[in-house]
Structure formats: C-alpha cells, structure tokens
Design an enzyme around this catalytic site. Structure first.
Site, PDB file in Angstrom:
ATOM      1  N   THR A 103     -64.847 -77.625  -6.549  1.00 51.48           N
ATOM      2  CA  THR A 103     -65.766 -78.742  -6.815  1.00 51.48           C
ATOM      3  C   THR A 103     -66.020 -78.929  -8.310  1.00 51.48           C
ATOM      4  OG1 THR A 103     -67.534 -77.168  -6.353  1.00 51.48           O
ATOM      5  CG2 THR A 103     -66.993 -78.728  -4.593  1.00 51.48           C
TER       6      THR A 103
ATOM      7  N   ASP B 128     -49.994 -82.953 -19.392  1.00 50.17           N
ATOM      8  CA  ASP B 128     -51.074 -82.422 -20.238  1.00 50.17           C
ATOM      9  C   ASP B 128     -51.411 -80.978 -19.907  1.00 50.17           C
ATOM     10  OD1 ASP B 128     -51.203 -84.817 -21.464  1.00 50.17           O
ATOM     11  OD2 ASP B 128     -53.213 -85.373 -20.778  1.00 50.17           O
TER      12      ASP B 128
ATOM     13  N   ALA C 125     -52.239 -85.172 -15.624  1.00 49.71           N
ATOM     14  CA  ALA C 125     -51.399 -86.223 -16.200  1.00 49.71           C
ATOM     15  C   ALA C 125     -49.927 -85.830 -16.294  1.00 49.71           C
ATOM     16  CB  ALA C 125     -51.938 -86.616 -17.588  1.00 49.71           C
TER      17      ALA C 125
ATOM     18  N   ASN D 226     -64.253 -69.993 -11.167  1.00 49.17           N
ATOM     19  CA  ASN D 226     -63.920 -71.404 -10.903  1.00 49.17           C
ATOM     20  C   ASN D 226     -62.414 -71.684 -11.004  1.00 49.17           C
ATOM     21  OD1 ASN D 226     -66.355 -72.557 -10.337  1.00 49.17           O
ATOM     22  ND2 ASN D 226     -66.659 -73.511 -12.337  1.00 49.17           N
TER      23      ASN D 226
ATOM     24  N   GLN E  44     -65.650 -70.893 -18.505  1.00 48.86           N
ATOM     25  CA  GLN E  44     -66.135 -71.496 -19.771  1.00 48.86           C
ATOM     26  C   GLN E  44     -65.383 -71.020 -21.011  1.00 48.86           C
ATOM     27  OE1 GLN E  44     -68.962 -69.517 -18.213  1.00 48.86           O
ATOM     28  NE2 GLN E  44     -70.674 -70.921 -18.241  1.00 48.86           N
TER      29      GLN E  44
ATOM     30  N   ASP F  90     -74.912 -74.215 -12.437  1.00 51.86           N
ATOM     31  CA  ASP F  90     -73.674 -73.515 -12.075  1.00 51.86           C
ATOM     32  C   ASP F  90     -73.054 -72.843 -13.299  1.00 51.86           C
ATOM     33  OD1 ASP F  90     -73.705 -74.120  -9.368  1.00 51.86           O
ATOM     34  OD2 ASP F  90     -72.805 -76.088  -9.709  1.00 51.86           O
TER      35      ASP F  90
ATOM     36  N   LYS G   5     -61.843 -80.893  -9.053  1.00 47.45           N
ATOM     37  CA  LYS G   5     -62.167 -82.139  -8.360  1.00 47.45           C
ATOM     38  C   LYS G   5     -62.029 -83.337  -9.311  1.00 47.45           C
ATOM     39  CE  LYS G   5     -65.600 -84.486  -5.585  1.00 47.45           C
ATOM     40  NZ  LYS G   5     -65.556 -85.683  -6.452  1.00 47.45           N
ATOM     41  N   SER G   6     -62.397 -83.129 -10.583  1.00 44.74           N
ATOM     42  CA  SER G   6     -62.310 -84.230 -11.552  1.00 44.74           C
ATOM     43  C   SER G   6     -60.874 -84.682 -11.803  1.00 44.74           C
ATOM     44  CB  SER G   6     -62.918 -83.815 -12.899  1.00 44.74           C
ATOM     45  OG  SER G   6     -64.243 -83.451 -12.737  1.00 44.74           O
TER      46      SER G   6
ATOM     47  N   ARG H 129     -44.066 -81.419 -16.568  1.00 44.69           N
ATOM     48  CA  ARG H 129     -44.254 -81.961 -17.918  1.00 44.69           C
ATOM     49  C   ARG H 129     -45.523 -82.801 -17.884  1.00 44.69           C
ATOM     50  NH1 ARG H 129     -38.716 -81.946 -17.548  1.00 44.69           N
ATOM     51  NH2 ARG H 129     -37.595 -81.352 -19.433  1.00 44.69           N
TER      52      ARG H 129
HETATM   53  P1  NAP Z   1     -70.034 -77.823 -18.959  1.00 46.51           P
HETATM   54  O1  NAP Z   1     -68.957 -78.682 -19.526  1.00 46.51           O
HETATM   55  O2  NAP Z   1     -71.278 -77.594 -19.738  1.00 46.51           O
HETATM   56  O3  NAP Z   1     -70.468 -78.344 -17.495  1.00 46.51           O
HETATM   57  C1  NAP Z   1     -69.569 -78.779 -16.587  1.00 46.51           C
HETATM   58  C2  NAP Z   1     -70.267 -79.266 -15.325  1.00 46.51           C
HETATM   59  O4  NAP Z   1     -69.587 -78.656 -14.215  1.00 46.51           O
HETATM   60  C3  NAP Z   1     -71.736 -78.904 -15.172  1.00 46.51           C
HETATM   61  O5  NAP Z   1     -72.409 -80.019 -14.648  1.00 46.51           O
HETATM   62  C4  NAP Z   1     -71.720 -77.750 -14.180  1.00 46.51           C
HETATM   63  O6  NAP Z   1     -72.873 -77.705 -13.379  1.00 46.51           O
HETATM   64  C5  NAP Z   1     -70.547 -78.169 -13.317  1.00 46.51           C
HETATM   65  N1  NAP Z   1     -69.940 -77.070 -12.549  1.00 46.51           N
HETATM   66  C6  NAP Z   1     -69.586 -75.824 -12.951  1.00 46.51           C
HETATM   67  N2  NAP Z   1     -69.040 -75.144 -11.932  1.00 46.51           N
HETATM   68  C7  NAP Z   1     -69.032 -75.994 -10.861  1.00 46.51           C
HETATM   69  C8  NAP Z   1     -68.602 -75.874  -9.517  1.00 46.51           C
HETATM   70  N3  NAP Z   1     -68.021 -74.758  -9.063  1.00 46.51           N
HETATM   71  N4  NAP Z   1     -68.765 -76.929  -8.686  1.00 46.51           N
HETATM   72  C9  NAP Z   1     -69.332 -78.076  -9.132  1.00 46.51           C
HETATM   73  N5  NAP Z   1     -69.770 -78.254 -10.386  1.00 46.51           N
HETATM   74  C10 NAP Z   1     -69.613 -77.217 -11.241  1.00 46.51           C
HETATM   75  O7  NAP Z   1     -69.343 -76.425 -18.634  1.00 46.51           O
HETATM   76  P2  NAP Z   1     -70.008 -75.105 -18.126  1.00 46.51           P
HETATM   77  O8  NAP Z   1     -71.384 -75.315 -17.639  1.00 46.51           O
HETATM   78  O9  NAP Z   1     -69.777 -74.104 -19.183  1.00 46.51           O
HETATM   79  O10 NAP Z   1     -69.087 -74.761 -16.865  1.00 46.51           O
HETATM   80  C11 NAP Z   1     -67.712 -74.549 -16.981  1.00 46.51           C
HETATM   81  C12 NAP Z   1     -67.088 -75.218 -15.807  1.00 46.51           C
HETATM   82  O11 NAP Z   1     -67.272 -76.603 -15.944  1.00 46.51           O
HETATM   83  C13 NAP Z   1     -65.587 -75.033 -15.701  1.00 46.51           C
HETATM   84  O12 NAP Z   1     -65.285 -73.857 -14.996  1.00 46.51           O
HETATM   85  C14 NAP Z   1     -65.144 -76.297 -14.986  1.00 46.51           C
HETATM   86  O13 NAP Z   1     -65.077 -76.132 -13.579  1.00 46.51           O
HETATM   87  C15 NAP Z   1     -66.254 -77.284 -15.279  1.00 46.51           C
HETATM   88  N6  NAP Z   1     -65.738 -78.355 -16.151  1.00 46.51           N
HETATM   89  C16 NAP Z   1     -65.508 -79.563 -15.586  1.00 46.51           C
HETATM   90  C17 NAP Z   1     -64.972 -80.580 -16.336  1.00 46.51           C
HETATM   91  C18 NAP Z   1     -64.711 -81.886 -15.690  1.00 46.51           C
HETATM   92  O14 NAP Z   1     -65.102 -82.041 -14.514  1.00 46.51           O
HETATM   93  N7  NAP Z   1     -64.052 -82.796 -16.370  1.00 46.51           N
HETATM   94  C19 NAP Z   1     -64.682 -80.386 -17.686  1.00 46.51           C
HETATM   95  C20 NAP Z   1     -64.924 -79.146 -18.229  1.00 46.51           C
HETATM   96  C21 NAP Z   1     -65.456 -78.120 -17.446  1.00 46.51           C
HETATM   97  P3  NAP Z   1     -74.333 -77.324 -13.952  1.00 46.51           P
HETATM   98  O15 NAP Z   1     -74.814 -78.545 -14.657  1.00 46.51           O
HETATM   99  O16 NAP Z   1     -75.109 -77.024 -12.708  1.00 46.51           O
HETATM  100  O17 NAP Z   1     -74.165 -76.151 -14.852  1.00 46.51           O
END
Ligand code: NAP
Length: 270
Positions: A161, A150, A185, A122, A223, A45, A165-166, A148
């Site tokens: 998702t 994070d 938070a 996203n 990202q 993704d 979601k997290s 107020r």
């Molecule tokens: P990353 O930190 O390398 O990966 C974040 C994870 O989120 C990867 O497993 C990615 O899937 C998954 N992901 C991305 N878009 C998603 C979606 N629409 N639905 C479900 N899972 C999804 O960051 P990245 O690959 O550069 O992607 C940036 C995205 O990561 C952000 O837009 C944010 O949504 C997400 N993210 C989530 C968290 C968290 O959940 N705590 C923290 C930071 C960022 P793949 O492994 O298939 O690439």
C-alpha cells in the site's frame, strides 16, 4: 513488561507520548528503550518504519504497536483517545500477536567486497536518475526479461500500500507470503519489451536483478537511500525474520484500505 516509546516528535506525538508514559508508569509497566518487549511507535506509518529499523536487531523478541497521531495508517491501530484501553491491554497481555513477512535483499559486488544484507518492511527500490536503468531480471535463477526504464520496486505485502501502489502495483493482503515486483516507467516498444505489469512471486521463489549499464545507482530500503557502486547482483527473497505486532484488537484489512484510499467522504458523494 518493558515498553519503549518511539515518537516522531511532532507537538501532537509529544503530547501523546507524555500521556502514554504516565499511564504506563501508573500501571507499573517499565519504560525501557534499550531492551523492550513492546515498542510503541507514536506518529504515522513512516514512524513505525523508523522504529522497525531502530529495533531490527531484536525482531525475534519484540512486538510493535502503532499509535497514530496523523491520518489513518496501515501499521497503526490506536489513536490518542484510546490510550487507556491500550495500556489496559498491555497490563492484561497474554502474548497476542500477528506477524508479517519482511524482504531480505543481498547485494553481491563485482570486486571482493563482502556481501551486504538489508531487511525491509515496505520495499526496496533500484533506480537510476541520470539515464535509463538496464537490468536483467531473473526469477529463481531463470532469466525472465531485460528491463529498461527508471527503476524497479520489490515490495512486501504490508508495503504493497506504500510506494508499490503509487506505481500501479496490486494491494496484497498481509497474510500472503509473497513478494511483488513493480516496474517504474519501463521502455516498451518494438525493440525493448518487459512484462509491463506487476508480478507476484510465490514463497519458495526469489528474484535476482543484475544491473547492466551502470556503476552506480540509487537503492532505497524503506526510508533509507544509498548510492551503490560495483554491484554485480541483487538477490531478493522473503526474509526468515518476521515483524510481530501485539494485536489486542482487529481492524479488518480491507476496511483499512477503504478508509485510507477511498474514504467515507467520497462514498457520500456517489
Ligand atoms: P514520506 O515520503 O515522508 O511519506 C510517504 C507516505 O507513505 C506517508 O504518507 C506514509 O504514511 C505513507 N506510507 C508509508 N508506509 C506505508 C504503507 N505501508 N502503506 C501505506 N502508506 C504508507 O516517507 P516515509 O514516511 O519516510 O516512509 C517511507 C515510505 O514511504 C517508503 O517505504 C514508501 O513506501 C513510501 N513512499 C511512497 C512514495 C509514493 O507513494 N510516491 C514515495 C516515496 C516513499 P504516514 O503519513 O502515516 O507516515
């Protein structure tokens, strides 16, 4: 038909890309990374998010396809073992597509700096790491609350998702035209109060955030991470642009959610 292949360059993705390129050429499909009709992302993704930002200037004329080489993805329908079927579908393409909403965020500055716009697939998050973020939240110009905590996340249905979601947000079906605001938070006690649950706004509504106590905060757009200074206001609305996916086969959305977050292994155990 012009095809661009956008890979995350892992060993597996490079193998898949090589095979995909050979199949495209043997079926007389042009490879063109500059002006494509179809962008195929090979990876996860995250790779599709990068491909979206790389080709965001062509959103009206292109369709995306995701081939995933990792674990099951939300934006990725195809696997390395059905590349032949994918290329056959491209050859017989009749313009099949599905489109989903995007998030438009506009930054308005305290000085005369020109406004900035970002498009997100996203989500956009606003965070402060060196203290509490204080921020007024308006919905369609009406003051709603003083936040107020994070940070605040505003996500699209397809982004629901991801980070949303997290932090306790709801999973939204991507056919819904809506934006979701989720808190990170939040401080809640006798003195400070926020809604404390995710809220989902209608297509004709918009969200304004006015940071109060900080001259700089962190803004993430999918990202991308930036540090923003002198921001007076952030306006969030559903973008007029949409993302289009070439949809040659249909994966039930809730099956995708179940596969990614619950999984057959867990179900076998109960
Ligand atoms: P990353 O930190 O390398 O990966 C974040 C994870 O989120 C990867 O497993 C990615 O899937 C998954 N992901 C991305 N878009 C998603 C979606 N629409 N639905 C479900 N899972 C999804 O960051 P990245 O690959 O550069 O992607 C940036 C995205 O990561 C952000 O837009 C944010 O949504 C997400 N993210 C989530 C968290 C968290 O959940 N705590 C923290 C930071 C960022 P793949 O492994 O298939 O690439």
């Amino acid at each position: 038909m012009n095809i661009a292949i956008f890979s995350n360059n892992t060993e597996k993705s490079n193998e898949v890309t090589k095979k995909l390129k050979m199949l495209c050429l043997s079926h007389k499909l042009n490879l063109n990374n500059i002006l494509p009709d179809i962008v195929i992302s090979v990876g996860g993704d995250g790779t599709l998010l990068s491909a979206f930002h790389r080709y965001a200037h062509l959103l009206d004329s292109i369709r995306f396809i995701g081939v995933h080489t990792g674990h099951l993805g939300f934006y990725t329908d195809w696997r390395e073992f059905n590349l032949e079927e994918l290329v056959e579908s491209l050859v017989n393409d009749k313009g099949e597509s599905v489109s989903y909403p995007l998030l438009d965020v506009e930054l308005i500055y305290k000085n005369n700096q020109p406004h900035t716009h970002f498009l997100a697939l996203n989500e956009v998050t606003l965070k402060r790491v060196d203290g509490t973020l204080v921020c007024d939240v308006f919905i369609s110009e009406e003051h709603f609350e003083r936040f107020r905590g994070d940070g605040i996340c505003v996500s699209t249905p397809t982004g629901s998702t991801g980070y949303n979601k997290s932090i306790g947000g709801a999973v939204l079906h991507p056919r819904l035209e809506a934006l979701q605001l989720t808190e990170m938070a939040s401080l809640n006690n006798r003195v400070f109060r926020t809604l404390s649950s995710p809220l989902i706004i209608a297509p004709d509504e918009w969200i304004n955030l006015e940071p109060k106590n900080t001259d700089n905060f962190i803004l993430t757009v999918d990202q991308l991470t930036t540090t923003e200074k002198n921001v007076k206001k952030l306006n969030f609305k559903i973008a007029k642009e949409r993302i289009h996916f070439a949809r040659y086969k249909h994966t039930h959305f809730w099956n995708r959610v179940e596969d990614a977050f619950i999984g057959a292994k867990y179900k076998d155990e109960i």
